[in-house]
Design a protein around this motif. Structure first.
Motif, PDB file in Angstrom:
ATOM      1  N   GLN A  19      50.796  44.438  41.805  1.00 46.38           N
ATOM      2  CA  GLN A  19      50.208  45.721  41.022  1.00 46.38           C
ATOM      3  C   GLN A  19      48.567  45.487  41.499  1.00 46.38           C
ATOM      4  O   GLN A  19      48.180  44.241  41.278  1.00 46.38           O
ATOM      5  N   VAL A  21      44.712  44.819  40.779  1.00 45.27           N
ATOM      6  CA  VAL A  21      43.870  44.045  39.730  1.00 45.27           C
ATOM      7  C   VAL A  21      43.049  45.210  39.109  1.00 45.27           C
ATOM      8  O   VAL A  21      42.240  45.802  39.890  1.00 45.27           O
ATOM      9  N   ARG A  56      49.975  40.607  41.120  1.00 43.41           N
ATOM     10  CA  ARG A  56      48.824  40.992  41.005  1.00 43.41           C
ATOM     11  C   ARG A  56      48.310  40.883  42.576  1.00 43.41           C
ATOM     12  O   ARG A  56      48.613  39.946  43.423  1.00 43.41           O
ATOM     13  N   ASN A  75      42.951  43.334  45.923  1.00 43.33           N
ATOM     14  CA  ASN A  75      43.254  44.855  46.001  1.00 43.33           C
ATOM     15  C   ASN A  75      42.917  45.038  47.308  1.00 43.33           C
ATOM     16  O   ASN A  75      42.194  46.043  47.904  1.00 43.33           O
TER      17      ASN A  75
END
Ligand code: K1U
Ligand code: ZN
Length: 169
Positions: A19, A21, A56, A75
């Motif tokens: 997922q 951050v 993450r 990301n």
């Protein structure tokens, strides 16, 4: 800093999608430090948070000879993907297995660093391969899934044998 345990294929936790951050705080900075220490100790040229059972979108990479050029991608997004190359890949989650894999030759990645600064980076050669390999981990993909069915089952058989030997030792 701490050394983290690296999950080994075919551990089902490796197939989890990470997922984004939302906030780069002290806990993310601590994770980056621990992942970097774990990657250097392994030794490896990259590590994705998925491999240490943290789901993450965090990656550390260092493809430098001197091992002094840590790249942190939080990301990450591939915004350009160009060309094709086949190169030998390994994986800290699949120890001892090296196989040729086809990937894009050049990429541009957009990401944020550990200081919450956004950046874009154009990469080729081993760095481009490593970035794609690590982003695959964040998607829950392991490089052996890109190999033929035959190679995959041989690798699984080899790893199962290794587990049996470990269990009986
Ligand atoms: O994600 C990982 O499992 C790390 C992996 C990264 C990688 C290697 C090769 C091609 C693509 C991605 C490794 O670091 S495996 C170990 C390795 O290749 C190596 C270790 C020490 C020095 C040089 C290479
Ligand atoms: Zn890997």
């Amino acid at each position: 800093m701490a050394l983290l345990e690296i999950l080994e294929y075919p551990d089902p936790r490796l197939f989890t999608k990470a997922q984004p951050v939302e906030r780069i705080d002290a806990s993310v900075q601590r994770l980056v430090e621990d992942m970097a220490e774990t990657m250097y100790a392994a030794p490896g040229i990259g590590l994705a948070a998925t491999q240490v059972n943290v789901h993450r979108r965090v990656i550390v990479i260092d493809v430098s000879e001197e091992r002094d050029a840590l790249l942190v991608l939080i990301n990450p997004e591939l915004i350009v993907i160009e060309g094709e190359r086949v190169s030998e890949e390994g994986c800290l989650s699949v120890p001892g297995i090296y196989e040729p894999v086809r990937r894009a030759a050049r990429v541009v990645v957009r990401a944020t660093n550990q200081h919450a600064e956004p950046f874009e980076l154009a990469a080729e050669d081993m760095l481009a391969v490593c970035i794609q390999h690590e982003i695959d981990h964040l998607e829950g993909r392991v490089f052996v899934d890109k190999l033929s069915q035959l190679k995959r089952s041989r690798i699984r058989a080899r790893l199962q044998k290794r587990d049996r030997v470990r269990a009986s030792a």
